[in-house]
Design a protein around this motif. Structure first.
Motif, PDB file in Angstrom:
ATOM      1  N   HIS A  38     -85.559  -7.522 -41.676  1.00  0.00           N
ATOM      2  CA  HIS A  38     -84.435  -7.861 -40.800  1.00  0.00           C
ATOM      3  C   HIS A  38     -83.408  -8.804 -41.442  1.00  0.00           C
ATOM      4  N   SER A  88     -82.131 -11.351 -40.375  1.00  0.00           N
ATOM      5  CA  SER A  88     -82.338 -12.780 -40.137  1.00  0.00           C
ATOM      6  C   SER A  88     -83.023 -13.471 -41.329  1.00  0.00           C
ATOM      7  N   ASP A 120     -93.254  -9.738 -40.275  1.00  0.00           N
ATOM      8  CA  ASP A 120     -92.309  -9.765 -39.168  1.00  0.00           C
ATOM      9  C   ASP A 120     -92.728  -8.730 -38.121  1.00  0.00           C
ATOM     10  N   ILE A 180     -88.112 -16.594 -37.548  1.00  0.00           N
ATOM     11  CA  ILE A 180     -88.042 -16.248 -38.977  1.00  0.00           C
ATOM     12  C   ILE A 180     -87.453 -17.399 -39.795  1.00  0.00           C
ATOM     13  N   THR A 234     -93.002  -3.664 -37.187  1.00  0.00           N
ATOM     14  CA  THR A 234     -92.338  -2.775 -38.120  1.00  0.00           C
ATOM     15  C   THR A 234     -90.891  -3.228 -38.318  1.00  0.00           C
ATOM     16  N   PRO A 235     -90.199  -2.684 -39.343  1.00  0.00           N
ATOM     17  CA  PRO A 235     -88.761  -2.927 -39.397  1.00  0.00           C
ATOM     18  C   PRO A 235     -88.082  -2.259 -38.196  1.00  0.00           C
ATOM     19  N   TYR A 236     -86.994  -2.842 -37.756  1.00  0.00           N
ATOM     20  CA  TYR A 236     -86.238  -2.262 -36.640  1.00  0.00           C
ATOM     21  C   TYR A 236     -85.801  -0.830 -36.966  1.00  0.00           C
ATOM     22  N   ASP A 244     -91.722 -11.290 -31.003  1.00  0.00           N
ATOM     23  CA  ASP A 244     -90.818 -11.613 -29.884  1.00  0.00           C
ATOM     24  C   ASP A 244     -91.447 -11.232 -28.551  1.00  0.00           C
ATOM     25  N   CYS A 257     -91.663  -9.063 -35.021  1.00  0.00           N
ATOM     26  CA  CYS A 257     -90.764  -9.396 -33.909  1.00  0.00           C
ATOM     27  C   CYS A 257     -90.664  -8.240 -32.923  1.00  0.00           C
ATOM     28  N   ILE A 258     -90.473  -7.042 -33.455  1.00  0.00           N
ATOM     29  CA  ILE A 258     -90.290  -5.926 -32.521  1.00  0.00           C
ATOM     30  C   ILE A 258     -91.559  -5.093 -32.355  1.00  0.00           C
ATOM     31  N   GLY A 297     -86.233 -17.002 -30.164  1.00  0.00           N
ATOM     32  CA  GLY A 297     -86.017 -15.602 -30.507  1.00  0.00           C
ATOM     33  C   GLY A 297     -86.509 -15.302 -31.910  1.00  0.00           C
ATOM     34  N   GLY A 298     -86.416 -14.037 -32.280  1.00  0.00           N
ATOM     35  CA  GLY A 298     -86.919 -13.601 -33.582  1.00  0.00           C
ATOM     36  C   GLY A 298     -86.250 -14.339 -34.729  1.00  0.00           C
ATOM     37  N   THR A 299     -84.947 -14.520 -34.617  1.00  0.00           N
ATOM     38  CA  THR A 299     -84.227 -15.174 -35.709  1.00  0.00           C
ATOM     39  C   THR A 299     -84.734 -16.599 -35.906  1.00  0.00           C
ATOM     40  N   HIS A 312     -89.426 -11.440 -25.929  1.00  0.00           N
ATOM     41  CA  HIS A 312     -88.277 -10.896 -25.175  1.00  0.00           C
ATOM     42  C   HIS A 312     -87.904  -9.476 -25.584  1.00  0.00           C
ATOM     43  N   LYS A 313     -88.703  -8.876 -26.441  1.00  0.00           N
ATOM     44  CA  LYS A 313     -88.510  -7.441 -26.698  1.00  0.00           C
ATOM     45  C   LYS A 313     -89.606  -6.689 -25.933  1.00  0.00           C
TER      46      LYS A 313
HETATM   47  C1  PLP Z   1     -84.903  -8.165 -33.222  1.00  0.00           C
HETATM   48  C2  PLP Z   1     -85.570  -8.403 -34.519  1.00  0.00           C
HETATM   49  C3  PLP Z   1     -85.492  -9.643 -35.159  1.00  0.00           C
HETATM   50  C4  PLP Z   1     -84.579 -10.756 -34.675  1.00  0.00           C
HETATM   51  O1  PLP Z   1     -84.853 -11.130 -33.393  1.00  0.00           O
HETATM   52  P1  PLP Z   1     -83.760 -11.808 -32.413  1.00  0.00           P
HETATM   53  O2  PLP Z   1     -84.596 -12.084 -31.217  1.00  0.00           O
HETATM   54  O3  PLP Z   1     -82.684 -10.789 -32.182  1.00  0.00           O
HETATM   55  O4  PLP Z   1     -83.256 -13.026 -33.058  1.00  0.00           O
HETATM   56  C5  PLP Z   1     -86.223  -9.814 -36.299  1.00  0.00           C
HETATM   57  N1  PLP Z   1     -86.977  -8.831 -36.812  1.00  0.00           N
HETATM   58  C6  PLP Z   1     -87.043  -7.601 -36.241  1.00  0.00           C
HETATM   59  C7  PLP Z   1     -87.890  -6.539 -36.858  1.00  0.00           C
HETATM   60  C8  PLP Z   1     -86.338  -7.353 -35.076  1.00  0.00           C
HETATM   61  O5  PLP Z   1     -86.369  -6.139 -34.523  1.00  0.00           O
END
Ligand code: PLP
Length: 478
Positions: free
Chosen positions: A131, A133, A205, A101, A178-180, A239, A207-208, A96-98, A241-242
């Motif tokens: 994030h 994390s 990052d 990171i 981008t940031p969440y 990620d 991730c999303i 996962g993202g965490t 999974h997003k």
């Molecule tokens: C969701 C997210 C993360 C963390 O990802 P997880 O899969 O929830 O561990 C890190 N950075 C951003 C920007 C995110 O949206």
């Protein structure tokens, strides 16, 4: 309860599990604007079937499960190429993202240990929109966080502040695409230049945003560059999974070179058991998440994702327009990504708006304010939200009208008065109970409305609210 003395039948076990699920959010309905990324029943079924087929395979040792080595190499290759890289770039599949990171931070730390002996107390520069994390990773790894502000006009990382924060102990700059919270791409080309000038690592990052933004650009949206095509970018997290819609437990962390990735690995032969060499934090690793991700990526393919992206882009644009038209609401920023923050104008309480709209059968996520950034509601859009835009906007408008008629709670001011000067160490069980009481919580049972809790949390200092959350969870979990 302890382990039940008598075993239960298959029927009894599944009946009990089904009963438990009834209390959860109905994430498949299209009325949920967070936590779940929906690309339809077919993709979900394919992901689940592949996941189940490989669930019991163990990626601990790729020589025993060559299928998993192949799946992982394919996933890293897909990730790297999607992020503007080629044969020289590399990465690792993670849970996962965490985890991606934390590993990028660990790589940066060990890279500094190997190449910069003068660094004795390593620092990481983290814009306040990045994030949580990253804080978790620094907390686990003993790295010092140097937080920098974001612009209150663009909601992007402030390059000047980042430059000013660099010291001889800095090892990495963090940025987001981008940031969440805000859905906007940080000024990554400029930051890449800063990283090159100071010989620092730069993590992006994604991730999303990293996966989908590439499609939004191809569809004609103006998306700033953020990937390996930008000189100075050394690692990227993304990620699956997003917004690649794979089963949960799937992400990738990519590096500009194998030289850099080497610092992520861990090996141990100095004990009496089997020799260990791990690429990630987990050691025994289920093959399920890899197979699920591989299957969904192959099912959609590039063309399939481009079509899905068009739907999400259209939905984002329609929602941004619709929200901006509702009297009493405003968008702090127009997002690049299909993540929409919005807040209220005047005296209307955003937490009541969220409760009111959620009471109409939606799930909208609260996003607390931090320093100058306003408290907001957050929407994450997925592929099946299109038909829900109109009914949602109608209910949202009604929710704002209802909130405008509600009396101010005065809770923020009361909490501020009573607890402003309190430090986290002074949080006794009595004060803890009083704070929870003000938030409408008795014991650990949450009330139907969350506005009071959000208002209390939004008023407390981050240190105190973190402490409060830890106390609460320590009580909530057995
Ligand atoms: C969701 C997210 C993360 C963390 O990802 P997880 O899969 O929830 O561990 C890190 N950075 C951003 C920007 C995110 O949206």
């Amino acid at each position: 309860m302890g382990i039940p003395s008598q075993g239960k039948s298959r029927e009894e076990v599944f009946a009990a599990l089904a009963e438990l699920k009834k209390g959860d959010v109905d994430h498949g309905s299209g009325r949920t604007w967070a936590y779940y990324y929906d690309a339809g029943k077919e993709a979900e079924a394919i992901g689940k079937e592949a996941f189940m087929q490989f669930l019991s395979c163990n990626a601990l040792d790729p020589t025993v499960y060559p299928s998993l080595l192949k799946l992982e190499n394919d996933l890293v290759d897909m990730g790297v190429r999607h992020l503007g890289g080629g044969d020289a770039q590399t990465g690792a599949f993670t849970s996962g993202g965490t985890e991606s990171i934390i590993l990028a931070l660990k790589t940066a730390r060990n890279h500094a240990r190997a190449t910069r002996p003068e660094v004795t107390a390593p620092e990481v520069i983290i814009p306040e929109s990045a994030h949580a994390s990253f804080y978790k990773g620094c907390h686990y790894l003993g790295l010092k966080v140097v937080q920098t502000p974001i612009s209150m006009e663009t909601f992007k990382a402030d390059v000047g502040a980042i430059k000013a924060a660099i010291t001889d102990q800095t090892i990495m700059i963090v940025s987001s695409a981008t940031p969440y919270a805000w859905g906007v791409v940080d000024p990554i080309e400029e930051l890449g230049q800063v990283a090159l000038d100071h010989d620092l690592l730069l993590h992006v990052d994604g991730c999303i945003g990293g996966f989908l933004l590439q499609y939004f650009r191809r569809l004609g949206q103006d998306v700033p560059a953020f990937d390996f095509t930008v000189p100075g970018v050394t690692s990227i997290s993304m990620d699956w999974h997003k917004y690649a819609f794979t089963p949960k437990g799937a992400s990738v962390v990519c590096y500009r070179s194998k030289d850099l990735r080497r610092h992520q690995y861990f090996a141990c032969s100095g004990w009496t058991g089997y020799t260990v060499v791990n690429s990630t934090i987990q050691s025994t690793r289920s093959g399920g998440p890899m197979a699920g991700a591989w299957a969904v990526l192959n099912h959609f393919g590039d063309e399939g994702y481009l079509k899905l992206a068009q739907r999400m882009l259209d939905t984002k644009n329609a929602l941004c327009e619709g929200i901006a038209k509702i009297e009493g609401l405003r968008l702090p920023v127009i997002p690049d990504m299909c993540l929409i923050p919005f807040t209220t104008e005047g005296d209307i309480n955003i937490w009541h708006v969220i409760d009111n709209v959620n009471a109409k059968g939606w799930y909208v996520q609260p996003q607390l304010g931090y320093r100058e950034a306003p408290g907001c509601a957050h929407l994450s859009i997925h592929t099946n939200h299109g038909p829900f835009v109109e009914p949602f906007l109608e209910d949202l408008e009604a929710a704002v009208r209802e909130a405008a008629e509600m009396k101010p709670t005065g809770l923020g001011a009361a909490v501020d008065d009573a607890f402003k000067s309190l430090s986290p160490e002074q949080l006794t069980p009595e004060i803890f109970a009083r704070l929870l009481g003000m938030a409408g919580i008795s014991g650990t049972a949450l009330p139907d409305r969350m506005a009071e809790i959000n208002e209390v949390m939004n008023t407390l200092s981050p240190e105190l609210s973190e402490r409060l959350l830890i106390e609460y969870f320590n009580a909530l979990y057995r």
